[in-house]
Design a protein around this motif. Sequence first.
Motif, PDB file in Angstrom:
ATOM      1  N   VAL A   8       6.058   5.086  -1.524  1.00  0.00           N
ATOM      2  CA  VAL A   8       6.020   3.987  -0.346  1.00  0.00           C
ATOM      3  C   VAL A   8       6.811   4.812   0.830  1.00  0.00           C
ATOM      4  O   VAL A   8       8.157   5.069   0.518  1.00  0.00           O
ATOM      5  N   LYS A   9       6.615   4.809   1.921  1.00  0.00           N
ATOM      6  CA  LYS A   9       7.291   5.613   3.051  1.00  0.00           C
ATOM      7  C   LYS A   9       7.716   4.301   4.125  1.00  0.00           C
ATOM      8  O   LYS A   9       8.639   4.841   4.819  1.00  0.00           O
ATOM      9  N   ASP A  10       7.050   3.249   3.920  1.00  0.00           N
ATOM     10  CA  ASP A  10       7.449   2.478   5.089  1.00  0.00           C
ATOM     11  C   ASP A  10       6.864   0.871   4.662  1.00  0.00           C
ATOM     12  O   ASP A  10       6.390   0.952   3.460  1.00  0.00           O
ATOM     13  N   TRP A  11       7.192  -0.013   5.469  1.00  0.00           N
ATOM     14  CA  TRP A  11       6.735  -1.572   4.771  1.00  0.00           C
ATOM     15  C   TRP A  11       5.217  -1.529   4.649  1.00  0.00           C
ATOM     16  O   TRP A  11       4.667  -2.334   3.629  1.00  0.00           O
ATOM     17  N   GLY A  12       4.458  -0.885   5.389  1.00  0.00           N
ATOM     18  CA  GLY A  12       2.954  -0.943   5.209  1.00  0.00           C
ATOM     19  C   GLY A  12       2.536  -0.306   3.976  1.00  0.00           C
ATOM     20  O   GLY A  12       1.499  -0.978   3.036  1.00  0.00           O
ATOM     21  N   GLY A  13       3.121   0.791   3.368  1.00  0.00           N
ATOM     22  CA  GLY A  13       3.071   1.217   2.231  1.00  0.00           C
ATOM     23  C   GLY A  13       3.242   0.480   0.887  1.00  0.00           C
ATOM     24  O   GLY A  13       2.694   0.592  -0.207  1.00  0.00           O
ATOM     25  N   PHE A  14       4.532  -0.421   1.271  1.00  0.00           N
ATOM     26  CA  PHE A  14       5.012  -1.432   0.093  1.00  0.00           C
ATOM     27  C   PHE A  14       4.197  -2.305   0.066  1.00  0.00           C
ATOM     28  O   PHE A  14       3.587  -2.822  -1.158  1.00  0.00           O
ATOM     29  N   GLU A  15       3.367  -2.824   1.095  1.00  0.00           N
ATOM     30  CA  GLU A  15       2.406  -3.815   1.109  1.00  0.00           C
ATOM     31  C   GLU A  15       0.963  -3.477   0.414  1.00  0.00           C
ATOM     32  O   GLU A  15       0.359  -3.990  -0.682  1.00  0.00           O
ATOM     33  N   LYS A  16       0.651  -2.032   0.500  1.00  0.00           N
ATOM     34  CA  LYS A  16      -0.310  -1.409  -0.095  1.00  0.00           C
ATOM     35  C   LYS A  16      -0.205  -1.439  -1.783  1.00  0.00           C
ATOM     36  O   LYS A  16      -1.065  -1.609  -2.518  1.00  0.00           O
ATOM     37  N   LEU A  17       1.187  -1.186  -2.024  1.00  0.00           N
ATOM     38  CA  LEU A  17       1.576  -1.256  -3.346  1.00  0.00           C
ATOM     39  C   LEU A  17       1.264  -2.226  -3.866  1.00  0.00           C
ATOM     40  O   LEU A  17       0.962  -2.194  -5.272  1.00  0.00           O
ATOM     41  N   VAL A  18       1.906  -3.245  -3.548  1.00  0.00           N
ATOM     42  CA  VAL A  18       1.950  -4.528  -4.082  1.00  0.00           C
ATOM     43  C   VAL A  18       0.483  -5.219  -4.253  1.00  0.00           C
ATOM     44  O   VAL A  18       0.019  -5.623  -5.398  1.00  0.00           O
ATOM     45  N   ALA A  19      -0.283  -4.757  -3.405  1.00  0.00           N
ATOM     46  CA  ALA A  19      -1.698  -5.182  -3.346  1.00  0.00           C
ATOM     47  C   ALA A  19      -2.312  -4.697  -4.693  1.00  0.00           C
ATOM     48  O   ALA A  19      -3.065  -5.269  -5.428  1.00  0.00           O
ATOM     49  N   ALA A  20      -2.018  -3.355  -4.734  1.00  0.00           N
ATOM     50  CA  ALA A  20      -2.448  -2.493  -5.910  1.00  0.00           C
ATOM     51  C   ALA A  20      -1.890  -3.056  -7.273  1.00  0.00           C
ATOM     52  O   ALA A  20      -2.714  -3.150  -8.156  1.00  0.00           O
ATOM     53  N   LEU A  21      -0.930  -3.762  -7.390  1.00  0.00           N
ATOM     54  CA  LEU A  21      -0.107  -4.059  -8.514  1.00  0.00           C
ATOM     55  C   LEU A  21      -1.004  -5.272  -8.762  1.00  0.00           C
ATOM     56  O   LEU A  21      -0.982  -5.756 -10.035  1.00  0.00           O
TER      57      LEU A  21
END
Length: 343
Positions: A8-21
């Motif tokens: 995760v490099k930014d807030w968008g990356g964190f959103e994608k990670l949470v979606a993948a979870l």
Amino acid sequence: MKTIHELVKDWGGFEKLVAALHETGDVTVEHNAHLVGRSGATRQIDVLLRHKQGLYEHLVVVECKYWNAAVERLHVDALATTVKEVGAAKGVIFSTKGFQSGAVTQAAHDNIELFTVRELTDEEWGLPGKVVNLFLQVNAVSVGNPQLLGTFSFSGFEPRNPSLNIIIGNPDSDSRTPMFKEGDPERTLEEYLSRIARESAAKFYPSRPVAFRNGSHDGKLLLRGKVSVAPKAPIRIEVNGGIIMVPRVEFDVGLVVNQSRIVIDRSSSYLFAFAVEDCVRDRAAYVTKKSSEAVTVIEPIAVPDSMNSDDVVKNGSLISVWVKGFESFDQFAGLSYGQLVEA
């Protein structure tokens, strides 16, 4: 496998990670969704989960906070309003920095879920941790140049030929010289010398990890030592029809140490493996996804309370194994006593 901050490099990356979870196969996951609320205003949703069961569809609204500080109470209030506006069944906030106490209290009141995503601890991976880093040494002993010193025989018990050819290290041709020594279990001189050789080799070389000259931790070491044994009572040997008394025995001991470094990254088969803490209910879960699998797996974390780190092998530890058989002594012929060399 990468860490959270590598993924995760930014807030968008964190959103994608949470979606993948949430890609467990049980729900439909939408990143950056938009819903029209009851007031007619469009609401942006970081992650939207749709769970269909029979004729019904349940919506879960997820907000992702990739911040440098804990989430405050007002953000829980704002999500509670969004949940009512879009008619969702549940609201959830994911954070990497946790939640203030007021936010947790408000979330329990408004039926909002709060989760912190973090790296797994060594205990949660299983000690010694995500990466297992050990050294293995396989040790083999050799016996050479045995000499029986100060030997004598009693009158009437002289052997026909007092010379002996003691061979240790070749199972097909090892000699077997009958022996008696009070207090020892061995019944042959070769068995006795073999035991003394192993005990001496362990004293010559205090097992420890070695770094070789080329910078590697994989390699072979040779060590030659001298052993002199003078028991309180002479050893009695039966040979060639007579008996020889042996006050002292000297022989060389060779030690071969084959060292390997064992490094196992237990995360290597995973795309990600994190802990997700439920900050309202005070519990945690493993959230993992393997490279070979299409879905995310969520399982409760249960680390035994009785786990004692003192009972677990630590990284950097040495596992030492002693081979039962014996090496040929030829490879030690050119070594000086006490000299430890790389082979």
